[in-house]
Write a protein that holds these residues in place. Sequence first.
Motif, short mmCIF file in Angstrom:
data_model
loop_
_atom_site.label_atom_id
_atom_site.label_comp_id
_atom_site.label_asym_id
_atom_site.label_seq_id
_atom_site.Cartn_x
_atom_site.Cartn_y
_atom_site.Cartn_z
N TYR A 1 0.98 -1.19 -0.06
CA TYR A 1 0.05 -0.06 -0.09
C TYR A 1 0.87 1.13 -0.13
O TYR A 1 0.83 2.06 0.80
CB TYR A 1 -1.03 -0.02 1.29
N ASN B 1 1.99 4.61 -2.61
CA ASN B 1 1.82 5.38 -3.88
C ASN B 1 2.58 6.41 -3.91
O ASN B 1 3.60 6.74 -3.20
CB ASN B 1 0.47 5.93 -3.87
N GLN C 1 3.91 7.42 -0.37
CA GLN C 1 3.06 7.74 0.42
C GLN C 1 2.20 6.28 0.83
O GLN C 1 2.34 5.51 0.00
CB GLN C 1 1.69 8.45 -0.12
N THR D 1 -0.66 3.98 2.55
CA THR D 1 -2.06 3.92 3.01
C THR D 1 -2.28 2.74 3.71
O THR D 1 -3.41 2.23 3.67
CB THR D 1 -3.14 4.28 1.88
N TYR D 2 -1.36 2.04 4.26
CA TYR D 2 -1.63 0.87 5.07
C TYR D 2 -2.45 1.12 6.33
O TYR D 2 -3.37 0.31 6.51
CB TYR D 2 -0.27 0.17 5.28
N VAL E 1 -3.78 4.26 9.53
CA VAL E 1 -3.74 5.80 9.65
C VAL E 1 -2.93 6.23 10.74
O VAL E 1 -2.74 5.44 11.76
CB VAL E 1 -5.21 5.94 10.12
N PRO E 2 -2.23 7.25 10.80
CA PRO E 2 -2.46 8.33 9.84
C PRO E 2 -1.71 7.98 8.49
O PRO E 2 -0.38 7.37 8.60
CB PRO E 2 -1.85 9.58 10.46
N TYR E 3 -2.24 8.12 7.31
CA TYR E 3 -1.50 8.00 5.97
C TYR E 3 -0.40 9.18 5.98
O TYR E 3 -0.71 10.28 6.17
CB TYR E 3 -2.45 8.26 5.09
N PHE F 1 3.65 10.37 4.23
CA PHE F 1 4.32 10.70 2.87
C PHE F 1 5.58 10.75 3.48
O PHE F 1 6.03 10.97 4.64
CB PHE F 1 3.71 12.13 2.53
N GLY F 2 6.48 10.49 2.60
CA GLY F 2 7.95 10.43 2.45
C GLY F 2 8.25 12.13 2.68
O GLY F 2 7.60 12.78 2.12
N GLN F 3 9.39 12.49 2.75
CA GLN F 3 9.90 13.77 2.86
C GLN F 3 10.06 14.44 1.40
O GLN F 3 10.31 15.61 1.39
CB GLN F 3 11.21 13.98 3.58
#
Lengths: 107, 127
Positions: free
Chosen positions: A32, A34, A89, A91-92, A94-96, A98-100
């Motif tokens: 999961y 993206n 990112q 989505t496995y 919460v909280p979803y 992101f990478g830096q």
Amino acid sequence: DIQMTQSPSSLSASVGDRVTITCRASQDVSRYVNWYQQKPGKAPMLLIFTASTLQSGVPSGFSGSGSGTDFTLTISSLQPEDFATYFCQQTYSVPYTFGQGTKLDIK
Amino acid sequence: QVHLQESGPGLVRPSQTLSLLCTVSGGSISSGGFYWSWIRQHPGKGLEWVGSIDYFGNTYYNPSLKSRLTMSVDTSKNEFSLKMSSVTAADTAVYYCARGILVLRSSNWLLSHFDFWGQGTLVTASS
């Protein structure tokens, strides 16, 4: 929270180069993950979802792979319009998160 | 083609409430299978998921912000909103609304990815 760590943070490359960006999750996120592309002053644009599925309309030169904790985004032959910042990112759970980001610029 | 457009004040006083609206066109917000979401980006920084809402009005918030958030959906107007209370300078960011795609995983509908984004709106928290 699951931490997503991208490497490198920045990268200089030339048109026609093959480029690989990696993303490591702090725990298993299955597939999961993206990938998004963002250009200055614009919203992020989805490139790849669920690790390796190319979003409709995205050039086939983009590809993704990985599972578990290690993921890669590959651009097979850089085009002038590919110079941008890339984010992974998860989505496995919460909280979803992101990478830096990885900023790809012209050498 | 789905289009999302954020609107709201660009300046909010510290301790006040930030209010943003996202208007959706090209598709119905009442269609199942989506999370209508807010994501923010601090100046020059990365992306932070703020929260999501489905068309039933079920909400999913980032735990780090949950105590200050209220999201709602108005299906008659095809729009959804974000309210964030007690803002500080740390809430200064570009706020994006986005459509999240749900997929069936382990018998539950869960978020997969964000496929359409608004252009973003800069909100500055300053006196």
